[in-house]
Design a protein around this motif. Structure first.
Motif, short mmCIF file in Angstrom:
data_model
loop_
_atom_site.label_atom_id
_atom_site.label_comp_id
_atom_site.label_asym_id
_atom_site.label_seq_id
_atom_site.Cartn_x
_atom_site.Cartn_y
_atom_site.Cartn_z
N CYS A 193 0.83 -1.22 0.00
CA CYS A 193 0.00 0.00 0.00
C CYS A 193 0.86 1.27 0.00
CB CYS A 193 -0.97 0.00 1.18
SG CYS A 193 -0.17 0.31 2.78
N GLY A 194 2.16 1.14 0.22
CA GLY A 194 3.03 2.31 0.23
C GLY A 194 2.93 3.11 1.52
N GLY A 195 2.25 2.58 2.53
CA GLY A 195 2.19 3.25 3.84
C GLY A 195 0.79 3.62 4.28
N ASP B 255 -0.80 2.12 7.47
CA ASP B 255 -0.40 0.72 7.63
C ASP B 255 0.71 0.65 8.67
OD1 ASP B 255 -0.16 -1.96 7.34
OD2 ASP B 255 0.79 -1.91 5.37
N CYS C 65 4.81 -2.14 5.80
CA CYS C 65 5.33 -2.53 4.48
C CYS C 65 6.55 -1.71 4.06
CB CYS C 65 4.23 -2.43 3.44
SG CYS C 65 3.47 -0.80 3.31
N CYS D 79 -2.85 -5.16 2.70
CA CYS D 79 -1.53 -4.93 2.10
C CYS D 79 -0.72 -6.19 2.36
CB CYS D 79 -0.90 -3.70 2.76
SG CYS D 79 0.86 -3.48 2.43
ZN LIG Z 1 1.22 -1.43 3.41
#
Ligand SMILES: [Zn+2]
Length: 455
Positions: free
Chosen positions: A248-250, A272, A282, A422
């Motif tokens: 999810c990139g955060g 996340d 992640c 994610c």
């Molecule tokens: Zn994530």
């Protein structure tokens, strides 16, 4: 068995908390602390067998079987032929609106045919993949070829899905595999009937979930599926739409901001991480940061195809209400199918999770308004790999020479749509000792587990 996988994370937490008192990560509340998570009693009924579309529109098919097998008329269930102990190969072709089949000198023609191994331990093989369950062969409803459907029970189906969707991992990541199994099971049940006009329930591809039968099953994934047997997620009395993506990139994304869809109480903007300002689960993913660069000429070339495709996509169904206006012509006679020279591109709005809400692209034909996740298809990578941009979470850098765009870079984060679970975050949560139930409630807030019952 089921209790162990859910309780393990809590036990590990207690050990970690004892070892690192004062510096242990902030915990997410388990569904029921120290206990097996609560599973609602009112069972949800689903059909015993799932219909998975393996092949569509093929002129002919060859199916191998490694043991005794029945050839049945799909409608009357009458036995047409029986393959002996050695199994063999059955050939199919389409004749008019019927399916022609042959095995050696035996042949016939039916409206639809089922291949059913006599013992469920035998496998049917097509295109170098083995499958549990039966095959249904029907004339493709929308082409003049054949459609091959694998009729298989849900738990066997998941064994061919989970390793392809989240990969193969170690024992310390078992809780993430279990969370993925519940998400995949829930996705499947909530999508039953959506492909009915094609003659099956789900595609065996990224159109739904990648499914490759039984040859490459993974022992730990099978364990995760068994330990979450028949569990799905529910929210406010409805099955959760259990979307998931690689990274999810955060921050996960609110669904209605990136897809033309209604808002959902659990598909929301959500950091996340264990708490605000803390490192994302992640963050070690190789896709957490990425850069994609195009020369001005290369991007202009790509946009000649992707901008018309975007307009074609967004004018269908309910999408125009969400995406309008898609194109503003530069003058009379301007055609959105022929963008022409690229003048400029500019991000006009972001979603709260940092994804593109509105990218404006000006060309000789006019101005294109690209919205949401579809920007990944429009800004296709220069190399063609991957075929679409990794995520819609990016910033643009532009270089101009003599007023002309010569280089464009996208600096982004994440891989996939970023809605729901994610996968790289879930794997890290598992390594940190979170249970499958904790992982699921983190990515689908407010959801509860419920058991399916076959009918
Ligand atoms: Zn994530």
């Amino acid at each position: 068995m089921q209790r162990r996988i859910f309780a393990r994370g809590w036990l590990v937490f207690l050990i970690l908390a004892g070892l690192w008192s004062g510096c242990a990560p902030k915990r997410l509340a388990p569904l029921v602390p120290g206990e097996e998570p609560h599973v609602q009693d009112d069972h949800f009924r689903v059909p015993t067998l799932l219909n998975v579309g393996l092949v569509e529109g093929r002129a002919s098919l060859l199916v191998d079987v490694n043991g005794p097998c029945l050839v049945l008329d799909a409608h009357s269930r009458q036995e047409l032929h029986r393959l002996g102990q050695q199994g063999g190969q059955v050939a199919f072709s389409r004749v008019g609106e019927s399916v022609a089949w042959s095995h050696g000198s035996q042949r016939g023609k039916q409206a639809a045919v089922v291949l059913q191994p006599v013992d469920p331990d035998y496998r049917l093989t097509n295109d170098d993949q083995d499958y549990r369950g039966d095959f249904l062969i029907i004339p493709s409803p929308k082409t003049d070829g054949l459609t091959l459907v694998n009729q298989v029970d849900m738990e066997s189906y998941l064994k061919g899905v989970v390793p392809w969707e989240i990969g193969r991992h170690g024992k310390d990541e078992l809780a993430a595999l279990a969370a993925q199994a519940v998400a995949a099971r829930t996705y499947t049940v909530s999508h039953l009937g959506r492909r009915k006009s094609l003659g099956f329930d789900v595609f065996a591809s990224v159109m739904d979930q990648v499914y490759k039968g039984s040859r490459h099953e993974d022992e730990l994934c099978n364990q995760a599926i068994a330990e979450t047997h028949s569990l799905v997620l529910k929210s406010n009395g409805h099955l959760v739409e259990a979307y998931y993506s690689a990274c999810c990139g955060g921050t996960s994304s609110r669904v209605e901001k990136v897809w033309p869809r209604k808002a959902s109480p659990y598909l929301v903007d959500h950091p996340d991480s264990p708490g605000s300002g803390e490192k994302a689960f992640c963050s070690e993913s190789k896709y957490f940061h990425w850069v994609e660069t195009w020369s001005g000429d290369r991007l202009e070339e790509i946009l000649q195809k992707t901008l018309p495709a975007y307009v074609d996509h967004m004018i269908q169904g309910e999408r125009p209400a969400w995406a309008r206006p898609m194109f503003s012509p530069s003058g009379s006679g301007a055609d959105p199918k022929h963008p022409g020279k690229l003048h400029d591109l500019e991000i006009l709005a972001y979603t709260p999770s940092g994804r593109i809400a509105h990218l404006m692209i000006s060309t000789a034909a006019g101005t294109y308004h690209v919205r949401g996740d579809r920007v990944r298809w429009v800004m296709a990578p220069a190399s063609g790999k991957p075929t679409i941009l990794r995520s819609a979470r990016f910033e643009l850098e532009k270089v101009r020479r003599d007023g002309r765009l010569t280089q464009i870079s996208a600096r982004g984060g994440g891989y996939g749509h970023g809605i729901g679970l994610c996968q790289t975050g879930a794997l890290e949560m598992a390594r940190q000792g979170y249970s499958a139930a904790e992982i699921l409630v983190h990515y689908y807030p407010g959801s509860v587990l419920q058991r399916l019952e076959s009918q």
